[in-house]
Scaffold this motif. Structure first.
Motif, PDB file in Angstrom:
ATOM      1  N   ARG A 102       0.853  -1.203   0.000  1.00  0.00           N
ATOM      2  CA  ARG A 102       0.000   0.000   0.000  1.00  0.00           C
ATOM      3  C   ARG A 102       0.885   1.249   0.000  1.00  0.00           C
ATOM      4  N   GLN A 103       1.784   1.283  -0.960  1.00  0.00           N
ATOM      5  CA  GLN A 103       2.842   2.297  -0.953  1.00  0.00           C
ATOM      6  C   GLN A 103       2.298   3.723  -0.937  1.00  0.00           C
ATOM      7  N   ASN A 104       1.259   3.979  -1.687  1.00  0.00           N
ATOM      8  CA  ASN A 104       0.716   5.347  -1.732  1.00  0.00           C
ATOM      9  C   ASN A 104       0.214   5.791  -0.357  1.00  0.00           C
ATOM     10  N   LYS A 105      -0.429   4.882   0.354  1.00  0.00           N
ATOM     11  CA  LYS A 105      -0.913   5.207   1.703  1.00  0.00           C
ATOM     12  C   LYS A 105       0.252   5.364   2.671  1.00  0.00           C
ATOM     13  N   ALA A 106       1.245   4.473   2.526  1.00  0.00           N
ATOM     14  CA  ALA A 106       2.395   4.505   3.433  1.00  0.00           C
ATOM     15  C   ALA A 106       3.139   5.828   3.336  1.00  0.00           C
ATOM     16  N   GLU A 107       3.249   6.358   2.114  1.00  0.00           N
ATOM     17  CA  GLU A 107       3.974   7.618   1.915  1.00  0.00           C
ATOM     18  C   GLU A 107       3.258   8.796   2.557  1.00  0.00           C
ATOM     19  N   LEU A 108       1.946   8.674   2.742  1.00  0.00           N
ATOM     20  CA  LEU A 108       1.193   9.739   3.403  1.00  0.00           C
ATOM     21  C   LEU A 108       1.359   9.703   4.921  1.00  0.00           C
ATOM     22  N   LYS A 109       1.756   8.546   5.440  1.00  0.00           N
ATOM     23  CA  LYS A 109       1.859   8.365   6.888  1.00  0.00           C
ATOM     24  C   LYS A 109       3.271   8.581   7.416  1.00  0.00           C
ATOM     25  N   VAL A 122      12.930   5.667   8.458  1.00  0.00           N
ATOM     26  CA  VAL A 122      11.495   5.951   8.411  1.00  0.00           C
ATOM     27  C   VAL A 122      11.193   6.897   9.567  1.00  0.00           C
ATOM     28  N   ARG A 123      10.517   7.994   9.241  1.00  0.00           N
ATOM     29  CA  ARG A 123      10.113   8.970  10.262  1.00  0.00           C
ATOM     30  C   ARG A 123       8.616   9.189  10.156  1.00  0.00           C
ATOM     31  N   TRP A 124       7.975   9.371  11.299  1.00  0.00           N
ATOM     32  CA  TRP A 124       6.544   9.620  11.270  1.00  0.00           C
ATOM     33  C   TRP A 124       6.156  10.540  12.417  1.00  0.00           C
ATOM     34  N   ASP A 125       5.061  11.259  12.196  1.00  0.00           N
ATOM     35  CA  ASP A 125       4.481  12.108  13.239  1.00  0.00           C
ATOM     36  C   ASP A 125       2.969  11.948  13.147  1.00  0.00           C
ATOM     37  N   LEU A 126       2.445  11.031  13.954  1.00  0.00           N
ATOM     38  CA  LEU A 126       1.014  10.732  13.937  1.00  0.00           C
ATOM     39  C   LEU A 126       0.360  11.149  15.251  1.00  0.00           C
ATOM     40  N   LEU A 166       3.903  -1.110  13.735  1.00  0.00           N
ATOM     41  CA  LEU A 166       2.862  -0.134  14.050  1.00  0.00           C
ATOM     42  C   LEU A 166       3.478   1.244  14.270  1.00  0.00           C
ATOM     43  N   LEU A 167       3.066   2.185  13.440  1.00  0.00           N
ATOM     44  CA  LEU A 167       3.506   3.575  13.586  1.00  0.00           C
ATOM     45  C   LEU A 167       2.484   4.308  14.450  1.00  0.00           C
ATOM     46  N   GLU A 168       2.941   4.881  15.538  1.00  0.00           N
ATOM     47  CA  GLU A 168       2.042   5.661  16.392  1.00  0.00           C
ATOM     48  C   GLU A 168       2.833   6.760  17.081  1.00  0.00           C
ATOM     49  N   GLY A 169       2.138   7.836  17.439  1.00  0.00           N
ATOM     50  CA  GLY A 169       2.824   8.968  18.043  1.00  0.00           C
ATOM     51  C   GLY A 169       3.843   9.553  17.071  1.00  0.00           C
ATOM     52  N   LYS A 170       5.007   9.903  17.609  1.00  0.00           N
ATOM     53  CA  LYS A 170       6.093  10.444  16.787  1.00  0.00           C
ATOM     54  C   LYS A 170       7.332   9.586  17.004  1.00  0.00           C
ATOM     55  N   GLY A 171       8.039   9.283  15.922  1.00  0.00           N
ATOM     56  CA  GLY A 171       9.234   8.481  16.093  1.00  0.00           C
ATOM     57  C   GLY A 171      10.007   8.283  14.807  1.00  0.00           C
ATOM     58  N   SER A 172      11.054   7.499  14.903  1.00  0.00           N
ATOM     59  CA  SER A 172      11.871   7.183  13.736  1.00  0.00           C
ATOM     60  C   SER A 172      12.652   5.910  14.003  1.00  0.00           C
ATOM     61  N   VAL A 173      13.034   5.232  12.942  1.00  0.00           N
ATOM     62  CA  VAL A 173      13.928   4.079  13.033  1.00  0.00           C
ATOM     63  C   VAL A 173      15.001   4.242  11.966  1.00  0.00           C
ATOM     64  N   PHE A 174      16.149   3.636  12.238  1.00  0.00           N
ATOM     65  CA  PHE A 174      17.269   3.693  11.291  1.00  0.00           C
ATOM     66  C   PHE A 174      17.695   2.263  11.001  1.00  0.00           C
ATOM     67  N   GLY A 175      17.787   1.916   9.711  1.00  0.00           N
ATOM     68  CA  GLY A 175      18.102   0.544   9.347  1.00  0.00           C
ATOM     69  C   GLY A 175      19.325   0.410   8.449  1.00  0.00           C
ATOM     70  N   ILE A 176      19.948  -0.756   8.540  1.00  0.00           N
ATOM     71  CA  ILE A 176      21.051  -1.136   7.658  1.00  0.00           C
ATOM     72  C   ILE A 176      20.584  -2.356   6.886  1.00  0.00           C
ATOM     73  N   LYS A 177      20.527  -2.249   5.578  1.00  0.00           N
ATOM     74  CA  LYS A 177      20.145  -3.385   4.742  1.00  0.00           C
ATOM     75  C   LYS A 177      21.406  -3.992   4.135  1.00  0.00           C
ATOM     76  N   PHE A 178      21.726  -5.217   4.513  1.00  0.00           N
ATOM     77  CA  PHE A 178      22.892  -5.903   3.972  1.00  0.00           C
ATOM     78  C   PHE A 178      22.555  -6.485   2.600  1.00  0.00           C
ATOM     79  N   ARG A 179      23.549  -6.546   1.744  1.00  0.00           N
ATOM     80  CA  ARG A 179      23.343  -7.216   0.464  1.00  0.00           C
ATOM     81  C   ARG A 179      23.038  -8.694   0.739  1.00  0.00           C
ATOM     82  N   PRO A 180      22.252  -9.334  -0.130  1.00  0.00           N
ATOM     83  CA  PRO A 180      21.986 -10.757   0.075  1.00  0.00           C
ATOM     84  C   PRO A 180      23.289 -11.543   0.235  1.00  0.00           C
ATOM     85  N   GLY A 181      23.373 -12.329   1.287  1.00  0.00           N
ATOM     86  CA  GLY A 181      24.561 -13.128   1.556  1.00  0.00           C
ATOM     87  C   GLY A 181      25.662 -12.404   2.298  1.00  0.00           C
ATOM     88  N   ALA A 182      25.575 -11.076   2.384  1.00  0.00           N
ATOM     89  CA  ALA A 182      26.700 -10.290   2.912  1.00  0.00           C
ATOM     90  C   ALA A 182      26.736 -10.209   4.436  1.00  0.00           C
TER      91      ALA A 182
END
Length: 267
Positions: free
Chosen positions: A14-21, A43-47, A85-101
């Motif tokens: 639901r990418q279009n909805k996700a971008e609004l949130k 990902v940052r949100w302010d709900l 679940l996104l609620e209130g205000k917050g953010s997360v920071f992620g590291i995506k490894f290459r497959p196998g890496a």
């Protein structure tokens, strides 16, 4: 200087909805870490004063380290959908490894992580609470990324030649929608079927068949979201399914809804 990457085009349901949130951003890793890291993501949100939103993704065949205040973890591949679940205000920071890496860091079969999470300090010698404080005391990604990279550079393993080989296979699966079976990969890369399966279980954490099905389902979800009407029988055949019922079953098992029900939730 931190270099920004384009927004994800697949994988977010639901990418279009996700971008609004929430605000999504991705960044390239430095040259020292690019061999292992596909990208960083935030990902940052302010709900505040708004309803919570259940963000869902169809994960790629990658291991992630996710920094989340008080709940930072290593995430193995999720075979179904991943929900947060996104609620209130917050953010997360992620590291995506290459497959196998992630294998050279973990030094064990990555399949041990599939469907599971692990504390970061179970793999790395690090004070996770202190690292979280440093990451979240700034709101700027340009400041967070150097903090994370400084930590990662203290743990860089030797470059494993299996990693680019695995990624060449996965890139082929991702880019060539005609690839629908493991037998095709075996022929294209001149590798024994059992050797291919062992390599993927050890380094990637899932089977090559799962990877093929996941990328084809990404295509399906994207088509459904971009269309008002979808011919599911035609789509099933196009994706290599022998019948529509098998396709609908796989889709529902992964997404949690049938294709038609999912279509309704995207509008």
């Amino acid at each position: 200087m931190v270099k920004k990457k384009g927004k994800p085009t697949r994988g977010v349901l639901r990418q279009n909805k996700a971008e609004l949130k929430a605000e999504h951003a991705r960044y390239f890793a430095s040259e020292d870490l690019d061999f292992f890291i596909e990208h960083y993501w935030t990902v940052r949100w302010d709900l505040r004063n708004k309803d919570p939103y259940l963000a869902e993704t169809l994960p790629y065949p990658s291991i992630h380290i996710v920094f989340d205040k008080g709940d930072s973890k290593i995430y193995g591949i999720t075979k179904g959908r991943f929900s947060y679940l996104l609620e209130g205000k917050g953010s997360v920071f992620g590291i995506k490894f290459r497959p196998g890496a992630f294998y050279p860091f973990f030094k064990k079969h990555v399949s041990l992580l599939t469907g599971k999470t692990l504390g970061i300090d179970q793999v790395f010698n690090v004070n996770v609470s202190q690292l979280e404080i440093e990451i979240f005391e700034t709101e700027e990604d340009d400041d967070r990324i150097p903090i994370v990279e400084s930590w990662l550079k203290n743990h860089i393993p030797e470059k494993d030649p299996n990693i680019p080989y695995i990624n060449s296979i996965i890139d082929k699966i991702k880019e060539d929608r005609e690839v629908r079976s493991v037998d095709q990969i075996v022929k294209l890369f001149s590798i024994g079927k059992r050797s291919l399966q062992r390599l993927f279980q050890e380094y990637v954490g899932v089977s090559p068949k799962w990877v093929i099905q996941r990328y084809r389902l990404h295509e399906v979800a994207e088509k459904i979201e971009k269309s008002e009407k979808v011919n599911f029988a035609e789509l099933a055949l196009d994706l290599g399914y022998y019948d529509q019922a098998h396709f609908i079953k796989d889709f529902k098992n992964t997404i949690g809804l049938g294709p038609l029900e999912y279509l309704k939730t995207t509008k």
